[in-house]
Design a protein around this motif. Structure first.
Motif, short mmCIF file in Angstrom:
data_model
loop_
_atom_site.label_atom_id
_atom_site.label_comp_id
_atom_site.label_asym_id
_atom_site.label_seq_id
_atom_site.Cartn_x
_atom_site.Cartn_y
_atom_site.Cartn_z
N CYS A 34 0.77 -1.29 -0.01
CA CYS A 34 0.11 0.17 0.01
C CYS A 34 0.83 1.24 -0.07
N TYR A 35 2.09 1.32 0.29
CA TYR A 35 2.99 2.32 0.14
C TYR A 35 3.89 2.40 -1.06
N TRP A 36 3.68 1.39 -2.07
CA TRP A 36 4.60 1.33 -2.97
C TRP A 36 4.11 2.66 -4.01
N LEU A 37 5.16 3.05 -4.80
CA LEU A 37 4.98 4.13 -5.72
C LEU A 37 3.90 3.42 -6.91
N ASP A 38 4.18 2.10 -7.17
CA ASP A 38 3.49 1.43 -8.20
C ASP A 38 1.83 1.60 -7.81
N THR A 39 1.58 1.35 -6.50
CA THR A 39 0.34 1.46 -6.10
C THR A 39 -0.22 2.75 -6.04
N TRP A 40 0.53 3.85 -5.81
CA TRP A 40 0.07 5.20 -5.87
C TRP A 40 -0.39 5.69 -7.25
N MET A 41 0.52 5.01 -8.19
CA MET A 41 0.05 5.41 -9.68
C MET A 41 -1.19 4.58 -9.81
N ASN A 42 -1.53 3.44 -9.63
CA ASN A 42 -2.74 2.57 -9.81
C ASN A 42 -3.70 3.60 -9.32
N VAL A 43 -3.52 3.89 -8.18
CA VAL A 43 -4.88 4.60 -7.57
C VAL A 43 -5.35 5.71 -8.16
N TYR A 44 -4.50 6.45 -8.99
CA TYR A 44 -4.70 7.63 -9.75
C TYR A 44 -4.66 7.48 -11.01
N SER A 45 -4.88 6.17 -11.68
CA SER A 45 -4.91 5.93 -13.05
C SER A 45 -6.30 6.01 -13.44
N PHE A 46 -7.24 5.92 -12.37
CA PHE A 46 -8.79 6.04 -12.67
C PHE A 46 -9.33 7.44 -12.98
N LYS A 47 -9.68 7.92 -13.94
CA LYS A 47 -10.19 9.23 -14.28
C LYS A 47 -11.47 9.45 -14.18
N MET A 48 -11.90 10.80 -13.82
CA MET A 48 -13.23 11.20 -13.76
C MET A 48 -13.37 11.89 -15.19
N ALA A 49 -14.75 11.72 -15.65
CA ALA A 49 -14.90 12.17 -17.10
C ALA A 49 -15.59 13.38 -16.97
N PRO A 50 -15.42 14.35 -17.69
CA PRO A 50 -15.97 15.86 -17.74
C PRO A 50 -17.41 15.60 -18.00
N ILE A 51 -18.19 16.69 -18.02
CA ILE A 51 -19.83 16.68 -18.27
C ILE A 51 -19.92 17.99 -19.11
N ASN A 52 -21.16 17.73 -19.79
CA ASN A 52 -21.72 18.90 -20.48
C ASN A 52 -22.23 19.87 -19.79
N GLY A 53 -22.60 21.01 -20.27
CA GLY A 53 -23.40 22.06 -19.66
C GLY A 53 -24.93 21.76 -19.69
N PRO A 54 -25.73 22.66 -18.96
CA PRO A 54 -27.03 22.19 -18.64
C PRO A 54 -27.91 22.25 -20.04
#
Length: 513
Positions: A423-443
């Motif tokens: 849980c303290y490895w750099l590879d784990t840290w990279m994997n955690v933030y590899s999941f991205k949130m997609a942007p959304i359109n306007g109203p």
């Protein structure tokens, strides 16, 4: 240029342009509004008329608060369309008339699919729970669940807007959270929170097998009501930071000798909620404070007085930017461990140098050092009698000394970094933030909901007086605040002279170089 008289302008003209001014910041002072009107339109507006115009402008802005509840279902559809596996649950009040074309808003829960996957990849099964106030004409509470990433940073997982911080709302929030994180009544999970009356029974009823830690700062705040002073705080921290039961018992005995009444009060709180000696090591974290939620709540301040969709968008945009920001930091790092873990392990290595090791001929080692803390390390079980290795998943100073001893005697053990939990490895840290949130359109591009009913805002009784924006401080905080007026107080600090580098005076009063 001569300023035009305000009588030449109507109140509606003023309200229209003041609305444009205060829309980004409803709390802008009247004096600032006057100055902007004078610069932009050469209008000299009295304070009284500015107040009237601002009140009209705020009324226009409040219409947006009501309107956004009607668009909330469309916003939910857009979130789920653009972000796969995102959970959004909308809860409405049960009305007396089922055929009514409207439904009154009660709660909304949001957990993005990317955050859900990222938290599971952290491998640190601990969540901080907290609530903060919403502002505006329809206030409520924002409930948050925040985890810890491999670099000891905050990792928000889920949030909700509810009517109040009660057992009912916390139970509903935790049920939604449990469904997203696959938590059951028999799960071995960890929570940390203050001792809010709604959270404690909610966790106890939904997850009776989980470990629930109480934030030590809140325990100390309660202690200060009867026992103030640094000595009481030091004894409390000594008891809480003891990593094994014998050390804890000794610290409690010292506290009893110091003050029996305070000892009896503290003893009433089960130690498994606040002492490291009684924590399990399943979450690989020994935190005692719920600062992870405080850090996240601080980022929400500017969105808590906005209309509901604007407030939710403020949170979503912050989370999306946070992932990108952390990933930029990760791209500049190298080494097997994250920067925070590397720094912590280097401190442990510095202390481990002073220890001597004796081997029993099998897999156990006796480690002794200058601090009279002789311990036994079991390399097969990856444990130490000080329990630090078990608590945080990182070799303690006794374990590091043992690893070095084994290496000196021809055992292929590798570096101490190899013994750190993943849980303290750099590879784990990279994997955690590899999941991205997609942007959304306007109203204007949101899909339209087919629900036949329209959402309306919750009922709210407007309190007398100006709405409070800042957190209420305790009496002790006010008396010991480091901020005095507009300046930071230097009470209790020692200044250092910039000329002679001696303490007790500054360069202006220095009498020698």
């Amino acid at each position: 240029m001569m300023l035009r008289n305000v009588n030449a302008c109507t109140a509606s003209f003023l309200s229209q342009h003041i609305a444009e001014t205060i829309a980004p910041n409803p709390d802008i002072p009247i004096i600032a509004i006057q100055e902007q009107l004078q610069r932009k339109y050469a209008i000299n507006v009295s304070v009284l008329k500015s107040f009237r115009a601002k009140a009209m402008a705020l009324n226009k802005l409040r219409e947006d608060y009501v309107e956004q509840y009607g668009k909330l279902r469309d916003y939910v559809l857009e979130l789920q369309r653009t972000n796969a596996e995102t959970t959004v649950k909308l809860h409405v009040e049960i009305g007396a008339n089922p055929s009514s074309p409207t439904r009154r808003f009660r709660r909304i829960y949001i957990c993005f699919g990317a955050l859900k996957k990222g938290f599971k990849a952290c491998m640190i099964d601990l969540l901080g729970l907290d609530g903060c106030f919403m502002k505006g004409p329809f206030p409520g509470q924002i409930l948050t669940a925040v985890g810890i990433d491999p670099n000891h940073g905050t990792y928000p997982v889920a949030y909700a807007i509810v009517e109040a911080e009660t057992k009912s709302s916390w139970t509903w929030f935790l049920e939604c959270l449990g469904d997203d994180l696959d938590l059951s009544r028999n799960s071995n999970f960890n929570f940390i929170s203050d001792r809010q009356k709604g959270i404690v029974p909610a966790i106890a009823s939904l997850f009776p097998c989980d470990e629930h830690r109480f934030c030590l700062r809140h325990i100390h705040e309660n202690m200060k009501l009867s026992w103030k002073g640094k000595a009481f705080k030091d004894h409390l921290w000594k008891c809480a930071t003891a990593s094994n039961v014998p050390m804890f018992n000794k610290a409690m005995d010292d506290f009893k000798t110091f003050n029996d009444a305070a000892y009896k009060w503290l003893k009433e709180i089960p130690p498994q909620h606040w002492s490291r000696a009684h924590f399990t090591g399943r979450c690989h974290s020994d935190i005692l404070l719920n600062n992870i939620c405080e850090v996240f709540n601080r980022q929400l301040v500017n969105g808590r007085d906005k209309p509901i969709i604007t407030a939710l968008e403020h949170i979503r945009q912050y989370l999306m930017k946070k992932i990108v920001t952390v990933q930029r930091v990760i791209s500049k790092c190298d080494g097997p461990l994250t920067p925070a873990a590397t720094k912590l392990l280097s401190i442990i290595k510095t202390e481990a140098v002073q220890y001597t090791v004796l081997w029993n001929g099998r897999n156990k080692y006796e480690v002794n050092g200058p601090w009279q803390d002789q311990c036994v390390v079991d390399v097969e079980e990856r444990s130490c009698s000080c329990r630090r290795w078990e608590l945080i998943g990182m070799p303690c100073k006794h374990a590091v000394a043992t690893i070095w001893f084994m290496a000196l005697n021809g055992v292929d053990v590798g570096l101490p970094e190899n013994w750190v939990h993943k849980c303290y490895w750099l590879d784990t840290w990279m994997n955690v933030y590899s999941f991205k949130m997609a942007p959304i359109n306007g109203p204007t591009l949101w899909p339209k909901s087919n629900c036949p009913t329209t959402l309306t805002p919750p009922t709210h009784h407007v309190q007398v007086g100006r709405p409070k924006k800042k957190r209420k401080r305790t009496a002790d905080e006010l008396s010991q605040s480091i901020v005095k007026g507009s300046k930071i107080s230097k009470v209790g600090t020692t200044v250092t002279c910039a000329k002679c580098h001696k303490k007790g005076h500054n360069s202006r009063t220095c009498k020698g170089i």
